[in-house]
Write a protein that holds these residues in place. Sequence first.
Motif, mmCIF file in Angstrom:
data_model
loop_
_atom_site.group_PDB
_atom_site.id
_atom_site.type_symbol
_atom_site.label_atom_id
_atom_site.label_comp_id
_atom_site.label_asym_id
_atom_site.label_seq_id
_atom_site.Cartn_x
_atom_site.Cartn_y
_atom_site.Cartn_z
ATOM 1 N N LEU A 44 -48.297 -19.001 -25.237
ATOM 2 C CA LEU A 44 -46.930 -19.419 -24.924
ATOM 3 C C LEU A 44 -45.924 -18.357 -25.376
ATOM 4 O O LEU A 44 -44.946 -18.081 -24.676
ATOM 5 N N ARG A 45 -46.170 -17.772 -26.548
ATOM 6 C CA ARG A 45 -45.298 -16.684 -26.999
ATOM 7 C C ARG A 45 -45.414 -15.501 -26.047
ATOM 8 O O ARG A 45 -44.415 -14.850 -25.712
ATOM 9 N N ASP A 46 -46.627 -15.229 -25.573
ATOM 10 C CA ASP A 46 -46.831 -14.138 -24.627
ATOM 11 C C ASP A 46 -46.078 -14.401 -23.322
ATOM 12 O O ASP A 46 -45.527 -13.478 -22.714
ATOM 13 N N ASP A 47 -46.064 -15.669 -22.886
ATOM 14 C CA ASP A 47 -45.311 -16.034 -21.681
ATOM 15 C C ASP A 47 -43.832 -15.696 -21.845
ATOM 16 O O ASP A 47 -43.197 -15.147 -20.933
ATOM 17 N N LEU A 48 -43.285 -16.039 -23.007
ATOM 18 C CA LEU A 48 -41.870 -15.748 -23.264
ATOM 19 C C LEU A 48 -41.616 -14.249 -23.319
ATOM 20 O O LEU A 48 -40.627 -13.753 -22.768
ATOM 21 N N LEU A 49 -42.519 -13.514 -23.990
ATOM 22 C CA LEU A 49 -42.342 -12.067 -24.088
ATOM 23 C C LEU A 49 -42.463 -11.393 -22.728
ATOM 24 O O LEU A 49 -41.810 -10.385 -22.466
ATOM 25 N N GLY A 50 -43.303 -11.949 -21.849
ATOM 26 C CA GLY A 50 -43.467 -11.380 -20.526
ATOM 27 C C GLY A 50 -42.222 -11.482 -19.673
ATOM 28 O O GLY A 50 -42.043 -10.716 -18.719
ATOM 29 N N VAL A 51 -41.328 -12.416 -20.014
ATOM 30 C CA VAL A 51 -40.088 -12.604 -19.256
ATOM 31 C C VAL A 51 -38.876 -12.067 -20.013
ATOM 32 O O VAL A 51 -38.000 -11.435 -19.425
ATOM 33 N N PHE A 52 -38.845 -12.299 -21.322
ATOM 34 C CA PHE A 52 -37.659 -11.963 -22.114
ATOM 35 C C PHE A 52 -37.879 -10.838 -23.121
ATOM 36 O O PHE A 52 -36.946 -10.448 -23.821
ATOM 37 N N GLY A 53 -39.107 -10.318 -23.231
ATOM 38 C CA GLY A 53 -39.402 -9.307 -24.241
ATOM 39 C C GLY A 53 -38.787 -7.956 -23.929
ATOM 40 O O GLY A 53 -38.483 -7.628 -22.780
ATOM 41 N N ASP A 54 -38.612 -7.168 -24.984
ATOM 42 C CA ASP A 54 -38.106 -5.809 -24.863
ATOM 43 C C ASP A 54 -39.294 -4.870 -24.621
ATOM 44 O O ASP A 54 -40.171 -4.754 -25.480
ATOM 45 N N PRO A 55 -39.344 -4.177 -23.473
ATOM 46 C CA PRO A 55 -40.484 -3.297 -23.195
ATOM 47 C C PRO A 55 -40.702 -2.236 -24.266
ATOM 48 O O PRO A 55 -41.831 -1.816 -24.513
ATOM 49 N N GLY A 56 -39.624 -1.806 -24.911
ATOM 50 C CA GLY A 56 -39.763 -0.826 -25.970
ATOM 51 C C GLY A 56 -40.514 -1.356 -27.175
ATOM 52 O O GLY A 56 -41.058 -0.597 -27.968
ATOM 53 N N VAL A 57 -40.548 -2.684 -27.311
ATOM 54 C CA VAL A 57 -41.256 -3.320 -28.423
ATOM 55 C C VAL A 57 -42.618 -3.843 -27.971
ATOM 56 O O VAL A 57 -43.628 -3.662 -28.652
ATOM 57 N N THR A 58 -42.654 -4.500 -26.805
ATOM 58 C CA THR A 58 -43.903 -5.109 -26.334
ATOM 59 C C THR A 58 -44.898 -4.083 -25.823
ATOM 60 O O THR A 58 -46.108 -4.321 -25.821
ATOM 61 N N GLY A 59 -44.387 -2.922 -25.360
ATOM 62 C CA GLY A 59 -45.273 -1.910 -24.800
ATOM 63 C C GLY A 59 -45.666 -2.173 -23.366
ATOM 64 O O GLY A 59 -46.489 -1.458 -22.797
ATOM 65 N N LYS A 60 -45.062 -3.210 -22.755
ATOM 66 C CA LYS A 60 -45.371 -3.546 -21.366
ATOM 67 C C LYS A 60 -44.068 -3.708 -20.592
ATOM 68 O O LYS A 60 -43.062 -4.159 -21.154
ATOM 69 N N PRO A 61 -44.053 -3.388 -19.295
ATOM 70 C CA PRO A 61 -42.844 -3.591 -18.493
ATOM 71 C C PRO A 61 -42.433 -5.059 -18.494
ATOM 72 O O PRO A 61 -43.277 -5.953 -18.561
ATOM 73 N N ASP A 62 -41.127 -5.307 -18.403
ATOM 74 C CA ASP A 62 -40.645 -6.684 -18.447
ATOM 75 C C ASP A 62 -40.501 -7.311 -17.066
ATOM 76 O O ASP A 62 -40.017 -8.441 -16.945
ATOM 77 N N LEU A 63 -40.923 -6.600 -16.034
ATOM 78 C CA LEU A 63 -40.839 -7.145 -14.676
ATOM 79 C C LEU A 63 -42.206 -7.502 -14.100
ATOM 80 O O LEU A 63 -42.271 -8.190 -13.083
ATOM 81 N N ASP A 64 -43.278 -7.046 -14.721
ATOM 82 C CA ASP A 64 -44.607 -7.219 -14.129
ATOM 83 C C ASP A 64 -44.958 -8.674 -13.888
ATOM 84 O O ASP A 64 -45.407 -9.053 -12.793
ATOM 85 N N ASP A 65 -44.786 -9.531 -14.903
ATOM 86 C CA ASP A 65 -45.157 -10.938 -14.751
ATOM 87 C C ASP A 65 -44.300 -11.628 -13.702
ATOM 88 O O ASP A 65 -44.791 -12.481 -12.942
ATOM 89 N N LEU A 66 -43.011 -11.275 -13.658
ATOM 90 C CA LEU A 66 -42.108 -11.898 -12.685
ATOM 91 C C LEU A 66 -42.436 -11.425 -11.276
ATOM 92 O O LEU A 66 -42.464 -12.226 -10.330
ATOM 93 N N ARG A 67 -42.691 -10.143 -11.123
ATOM 94 C CA ARG A 67 -43.035 -9.631 -9.793
ATOM 95 C C ARG A 67 -44.361 -10.197 -9.296
ATOM 96 O O ARG A 67 -44.532 -10.452 -8.104
ATOM 97 N N ASP A 83 -41.673 -11.976 -6.229
ATOM 98 C CA ASP A 83 -41.153 -10.953 -5.321
ATOM 99 C C ASP A 83 -41.591 -9.580 -5.845
ATOM 100 O O ASP A 83 -41.142 -9.145 -6.910
ATOM 101 N N PRO A 84 -42.465 -8.881 -5.129
ATOM 102 C CA PRO A 84 -42.969 -7.592 -5.630
ATOM 103 C C PRO A 84 -41.895 -6.524 -5.731
ATOM 104 O O PRO A 84 -42.087 -5.510 -6.412
ATOM 105 N N ASP A 85 -40.753 -6.726 -5.062
ATOM 106 C CA ASP A 85 -39.661 -5.748 -5.089
ATOM 107 C C ASP A 85 -38.521 -6.170 -6.016
ATOM 108 O O ASP A 85 -37.415 -5.625 -5.935
ATOM 109 N N LEU A 86 -38.800 -7.116 -6.890
ATOM 110 C CA LEU A 86 -37.771 -7.625 -7.802
ATOM 111 C C LEU A 86 -37.188 -6.489 -8.638
ATOM 112 O O LEU A 86 -37.923 -5.717 -9.256
#
Length: 360
Positions: free
Chosen positions: A244-267, A296-299
């Motif tokens: 659940l925390r990962d779900d939140l980070l995937g949408v609201f996390g800072d990529p500079g901290v999480t190490g992952k893009p913040d649009l991937d899960d949404l796209r 939306d892959p072009d989000l």
Amino acid sequence: MTVIDAVRGDLAEVRAEVDATLDRFLAGKAGTAPDPCLPPLVEVLRGFVAGGKRLRPLFCHCGFLAAGGSPDDRAVVWTGAALEMFHTFALVHDDIMDRSAMRRGRPTVHRLLAEHFAGSREDDGVAAERFGMNLAILVGDMCFAWTDELLDRVEVDPPRWREVRALLHTMRTELIAGQYLDLGGDPRSTADPVRSAWRMTRLKTARYTVDLPLRIGAALAGGDAALMRACGAYGRPVGEAFQLRDDLLGVFGDPGVTGKPDLDDLRAGKPTVLMALARQQATPEQREVISALHGDPDLDEERAERLRDVVVATGAAERVERLITIRAERALSALRSSSMAPAAKASLSDLVAHATRRAR
């Protein structure tokens, strides 16, 4: 803060020992490869493996202590290294399926391989990308095979060995089921998206990350049925809270901290509990926004921010935060009432806090 930045020193030592074991193992594989084509692949893998949180080895270690195992027993180190190697297989293949560009703040394995070998091939960028993905599939397959080779280093009596192997087989099968649900492959998921998202969370993360590694460690030290039940009572809610925390980070996390893009899960339109709850609780107008933008892959960032605002407005983000708190409290309650060894309880209590409050 990472999961183990603030936990007690003995767990930091466990991570360091698993790190060293994996690096020595992979260095040996590079040095004894049956063909010169393999060492460059192993070196890419060594770099990728070096960045892991080592959650599964840590929970395995705690389960081992909970059953009375000695912290100096090399059997639990080899088992933890095997679990981490299997996790590496899962990450490499997951990134291919998701076409992810970044993992742990660095390019994913298939991207690294595409870049590494692109200059030696007279192909265009598309062909280089496909070649990188194909190589990464092979790297993941090597990790899967080497999981068993690492586990073969474990010296334990046959009954315990059989139980450990049975739990590992369960982990592998359940992870595949969870990945299938993550890809949206089950047509029944549209009937009840919230229930389907919980199924994926339990199979792909809760059991795989916490419950089963904990049980594997306990089985390795000869834990009884009562201890296995205690592992489940603690492990399931911690694993759910972690996802659940990962779900939140995937949408609201800072990529500079999480190490992952913040649009991937949404796209990708990831069928998370967060997004399922948002859709369930949305007004008709909010649901239209979610339907139009989630997946939306072009989000772009501007429209992603609009989607995030809708998710917050539905109350889904706040509800997920409450669910995390409830599960953390449930795990701590189960821990207090269990008969686990005190050393294991202390470490497991630390891991609850840092697995559920982490920033990445």
